[in-house]
Scaffold this motif. Structure first.
Motif, mmCIF file in Angstrom:
data_model
loop_
_atom_site.group_PDB
_atom_site.id
_atom_site.type_symbol
_atom_site.label_atom_id
_atom_site.label_comp_id
_atom_site.label_asym_id
_atom_site.label_seq_id
_atom_site.Cartn_x
_atom_site.Cartn_y
_atom_site.Cartn_z
ATOM 1 N N SER A 308 0.540 -1.263 0.120
ATOM 2 C CA SER A 308 0.131 0.057 -0.008
ATOM 3 C C SER A 308 0.798 1.402 0.086
ATOM 4 C CB SER A 308 -0.987 0.018 1.187
ATOM 5 O OG SER A 308 -0.052 0.063 2.441
ATOM 6 N N TYR A 309 0.377 2.326 -0.253
ATOM 7 C CA TYR A 309 0.887 3.601 -0.169
ATOM 8 C C TYR A 309 1.294 3.960 1.079
ATOM 9 C CZ TYR A 309 -0.488 4.843 -4.956
ATOM 10 O OH TYR A 309 -1.005 4.924 -6.345
ATOM 11 N N ALA A 310 0.469 3.565 2.283
ATOM 12 C CA ALA A 310 0.930 3.714 3.509
ATOM 13 C C ALA A 310 2.256 3.104 3.896
ATOM 14 C CB ALA A 310 0.087 3.116 4.557
ATOM 15 N N ALA A 311 2.416 1.574 3.456
ATOM 16 C CA ALA A 311 3.762 0.803 3.530
ATOM 17 C C ALA A 311 4.827 1.550 2.823
ATOM 18 C CB ALA A 311 3.345 -0.507 3.120
ATOM 19 N N VAL A 312 4.603 1.873 1.641
ATOM 20 C CA VAL A 312 5.655 2.355 0.922
ATOM 21 C C VAL A 312 6.191 3.850 1.423
ATOM 22 C CG1 VAL A 312 6.504 3.472 -1.280
ATOM 23 C CG2 VAL A 312 4.903 1.285 -1.395
ATOM 24 N N GLY A 313 5.217 4.695 1.855
ATOM 25 C CA GLY A 313 5.512 5.747 2.514
ATOM 26 C C GLY A 313 6.496 5.774 3.835
ATOM 27 N N LYS A 314 6.251 4.657 4.483
ATOM 28 C CA LYS A 314 6.701 4.401 5.896
ATOM 29 C C LYS A 314 8.170 3.675 5.607
ATOM 30 C CE LYS A 314 2.701 4.553 9.079
ATOM 31 N NZ LYS A 314 2.115 3.810 9.938
ATOM 32 N N GLY A 315 8.450 3.330 4.247
ATOM 33 C CA GLY A 315 9.686 2.483 3.988
ATOM 34 C C GLY A 315 9.616 1.203 4.439
ATOM 35 N N VAL A 316 8.423 0.453 4.507
ATOM 36 C CA VAL A 316 8.214 -0.714 4.854
ATOM 37 C C VAL A 316 8.829 -1.662 3.396
ATOM 38 C CG1 VAL A 316 6.567 -2.881 5.572
ATOM 39 C CG2 VAL A 316 6.576 -0.527 6.523
ATOM 40 N N SER A 317 9.426 -2.510 3.566
ATOM 41 C CA SER A 317 9.913 -3.359 2.534
ATOM 42 C C SER A 317 9.129 -4.789 2.411
ATOM 43 C CB SER A 317 11.555 -3.811 2.580
ATOM 44 O OG SER A 317 11.559 -4.628 3.844
ATOM 45 N N PRO A 318 9.252 -5.390 1.431
ATOM 46 C CA PRO A 318 8.189 -6.618 1.205
ATOM 47 C C PRO A 318 9.065 -7.637 2.188
ATOM 48 C CG PRO A 318 8.749 -5.953 -1.205
ATOM 49 C CD PRO A 318 9.588 -4.962 -0.009
ATOM 50 N N ASP A 319 10.222 -7.739 2.269
ATOM 51 C CA ASP A 319 10.741 -8.369 3.220
ATOM 52 C C ASP A 319 10.335 -8.361 4.845
ATOM 53 O OD1 ASP A 319 12.146 -9.720 1.324
ATOM 54 O OD2 ASP A 319 14.254 -8.916 1.914
ATOM 55 N N GLN A 320 10.096 -7.065 5.189
ATOM 56 C CA GLN A 320 9.576 -7.010 6.392
ATOM 57 C C GLN A 320 8.006 -7.528 6.479
ATOM 58 O OE1 GLN A 320 10.887 -2.641 6.239
ATOM 59 N NE2 GLN A 320 10.931 -2.881 8.495
ATOM 60 N N VAL A 321 7.555 -7.235 5.582
ATOM 61 C CA VAL A 321 6.086 -7.725 5.497
ATOM 62 C C VAL A 321 5.980 -9.334 5.400
ATOM 63 C CG1 VAL A 321 3.841 -8.200 3.953
ATOM 64 C CG2 VAL A 321 5.155 -5.812 4.032
ATOM 65 N N THR A 322 6.733 -10.158 4.734
ATOM 66 C CA THR A 322 6.974 -11.494 4.938
ATOM 67 C C THR A 322 7.256 -11.934 6.308
ATOM 68 O OG1 THR A 322 7.708 -11.488 2.393
ATOM 69 C CG2 THR A 322 8.161 -13.267 3.830
#
Length: 332
Positions: A308-322
């Motif tokens: 999401s835009y919120a995740a990208v805006g906070k610098g959250v990476s796909p690895d952190q989500v995983t």
């Protein structure tokens, strides 16, 4: 040597020429064993191209490199029909492009426009190329290894989701440690000196004897053994639960609900199953355990999650989500 010993020899040779990137080398070998395509991403100068070339150098396989540029045409990749005239008789003949090789390096794939990227779709999925209404089969041993630079945006064309999903894994290359970088300096210096000594008066390099190369049959034999690796019902459910969590993130945590826009497709489940079996086989086991799944899940999901835009805006990476998904999904 048996298939496992030959594949491990290939892995060792690659690691010897790419210091400090053992994990990347292992992922490239796993993609080869899974009969899949791999996307390698990293900053300039981190041995992306070198890693892929190292595999081709140590195998008895045809290798072609395609430098993707904005002016590239689809026919530059697939080949085209060429008119030939002999003794007054003319005909069109298909001239294969560089895609007709065992190992294909698509260098800086995101620098080519969408039409050229689409030319790879059929080859990567169907293992054939259709030109002028005629389909041409690709070699039995075939893998596309693509590279891209994560920081350059000008003059690049982001890969569409359909093509991203055709890569079985997405590998990130990080900076080496100081000790490894010292080893890189020494290795390259030694290679340059050896190349000067081995070249003859014309400057030509001596080719490596075919007996020293890993044969293609070793890969096919390894794939047959990997197909027999046991996956228990619990592990199958664990794989499915991990992928399903990307589609129903609200069930697991508020963070996942805010971070994920679109989850992974069933291709992710198939890729995680294949990669986990290859990982287990490569480590000498004839069964898959949870550690195999967890070792490969980041590479499988890294390019399949739409944040999401919120995740990208906070610098959250796909690895952190995983990481969050792995922490919340239990093995039942």
């Amino acid at each position: 040597m048996g298939p496992r010993e030959q594949i491990q020899s290939l892995q060792a040779r690659m690691s010897a020429s790419i210091i400090g990137q053992e994990r990347v080398v292992e992922r490239l070998v796993i993609a080869l064993l899974c009969n899949g395509n791999v996307l390698v991403e990293g900053l300039p100068g981190l041995a992306k191209t070198r890693a892929i070339k190292s595999m081709a150098t140590n195998m008895d396989a045809d290798f072609k490199r395609i430098q993707f540029t904005p002016d590239l045409l689809p026919s530059d990749v697939t080949g085209t029909e060429v008119y030939h005239q002999t003794d007054g008789h003319g005909e069109f003949r298909f001239e294969p492009g560089p895609i007709f090789a065992n190992l294909v390096l698509a260098d800086e794939i995101n620098r080519a426009p969408a039409k050229v990227q689409a030319a790879l779709l059929e080859a990567m999925e169907e293992r054939q190329v259709t030109v002028a209404g005629t389909s041409h089969k690709l070699p039995p041993l075939f893998m596309v290894m693509a590279t891209q630079n994560p920081v350059e945006q000008e003059g690049t064309y982001p890969l569409p989701e359909a093509q991203m999903d055709r890569f079985i894994i997405h590998v990130n290359i990080e900076y080496p440690t100081v000790e490894d970088e010292v080893g890189v300096i020494k290795l390259v210096r030694e290679e340059e000196a050896a190349a000067l000594e081995e070249s003859d008066d014309t400057g030509a390099q001596h080719a490596k004897p075919s007996a020293d190369l890993i044969p293609q049959q070793a890969v096919f034999d390894a794939r047959r053994e990997i197909a027999k690796v046991t996956v228990s019902d619990a592990i199958e459910r664990y794989i499915a639960d991990l992928i399903y969590a990307t589609r129903t993130p609200e069930v697991y945590s508020d963070e996942l609900r805010r971070w994920i826009d679109v989850g992974a497709s069933p291709r992710a489940s198939l890729a995680l199953d294949r990669a986990s079996r290859a990982h287990a086989w490569l480590h000498g086991r004839d069964y898959v355990d949870p550690q195999d799944v967890q070792a490969m899940v980041h590479d499988v999901l890294r390019h399949r999650l739409s944040l999401s835009y919120a995740a990208v805006g906070k610098g959250v990476s796909p690895d952190q989500v995983t990481d969050e998904i792995v922490a919340h999904v239990a093995l039942t």
